[in-house]
Motif scaffolding. Structure first.
Motif, PDB file in Angstrom:
ATOM      1  N   SER A   7       0.831  -1.213   0.000  1.00 47.73           N
ATOM      2  CA  SER A   7       0.000   0.000   0.000  1.00 47.73           C
ATOM      3  C   SER A   7       0.866   1.265   0.000  1.00 47.73           C
ATOM      4  O   SER A   7       0.475   2.270  -0.597  1.00 47.73           O
ATOM      5  N   GLU A  10       1.933   1.667  -3.609  1.00 47.70           N
ATOM      6  CA  GLU A  10       0.795   2.134  -4.409  1.00 47.70           C
ATOM      7  C   GLU A  10       0.484   3.595  -4.131  1.00 47.70           C
ATOM      8  O   GLU A  10       0.086   4.332  -5.025  1.00 47.70           O
ATOM      9  N   LEU A  19       0.592   2.855 -12.189  1.00 49.85           N
ATOM     10  CA  LEU A  19       0.510   1.739 -11.254  1.00 49.85           C
ATOM     11  C   LEU A  19       0.116   0.454 -11.967  1.00 49.85           C
ATOM     12  O   LEU A  19       0.696  -0.608 -11.717  1.00 49.85           O
ATOM     13  N   ARG A  23       2.456  -2.898 -12.228  1.00 50.18           N
ATOM     14  CA  ARG A  23       2.032  -4.238 -11.804  1.00 50.18           C
ATOM     15  C   ARG A  23       2.363  -5.280 -12.869  1.00 50.18           C
ATOM     16  O   ARG A  23       2.714  -6.413 -12.547  1.00 50.18           O
TER      17      ARG A  23
END
Length: 184
Positions: A7, A10, A19, A23
């Motif tokens: 988190s 992110e 983001l 990933r």
């Protein structure tokens, strides 16, 4: 330095697109030469070009650097490296090296530390500021006086005659007002 949570990584992303792209890159396959020490994270990510992108992350500030052409900070490569590290996918014995950072990463970190150690500039001198303001106000007052005289002459010669003046005639007074630092 403690490992970041997913988190936290992110939260460092500036937009959802970066983001999402990070990933997709957050797998060991495109990465090589990855490493970490107490404050830095580094690695090379193979993109579409011949040479891999050099990625560096300062975990303390945080700050990032990547040789990719992206204008986003952090870019998808820096986010992907952080995601890999936070998930533990770059453990020692795998793709992660520990110890000394490569020369370019150490130099980048040293430049950042040197800039941070530099004293901030001294506050402006209030007397000098007041003198500059006084000079500017005098210049603006002179510009207003010149404009008032020009408008008086314009009315005296008749507004009908003003319509026949060339554009350059009108531009002259505008230029003089710019010189007098009069906005608008």
């Amino acid at each position: 330095m403690a490992r970041w949570s997913r988190s936290q990584v992110e939260a460092a992303a500036t937009d959802a697109g970066s983001l999402a792209a990070a990933r997709r890159l957050a797998r060991p396959g495109p990465w090589s030469g990855c490493g970490a020490n107490d404050t830095l994270l580094w690695g090379r990510c193979q993109g579409s070009g011949a040479t891999p992108y050099q990625v560096s992350v300062d975990l303390t500030t945080p700050a990032w650097r990547c040789s990719c052409p992206s204008r986003r900070f952090p870019c998808k490569h820096a986010l992907a490296l952080l995601l890999l590290w936070s998930d533990g996918a770059l453990e020692p014995g795998g793709a992660l090296e520990t110890g000394d950072a490569p020369a370019e990463v150490a130099e980048w970190s040293a430049r950042r530390a040197a800039r941070a150690a530099q004293p901030t500039s001294a506050p402006p001198d209030p007397a000098a500021q007041a003198a500059r303001l006084e000079k500017r106000l005098a210049l603006m007052d002179a510009g207003i006086e010149e404009l008032a005289l020009w408008l008086t002459d314009l009315v005296r010669t008749g507004l009908g005659a003003a319509r026949s003046r060339p554009t350059g005639w009108w531009d002259q007074i505008g230029a003089r007002m710019v010189d007098a630092q009069l906005p608008g």
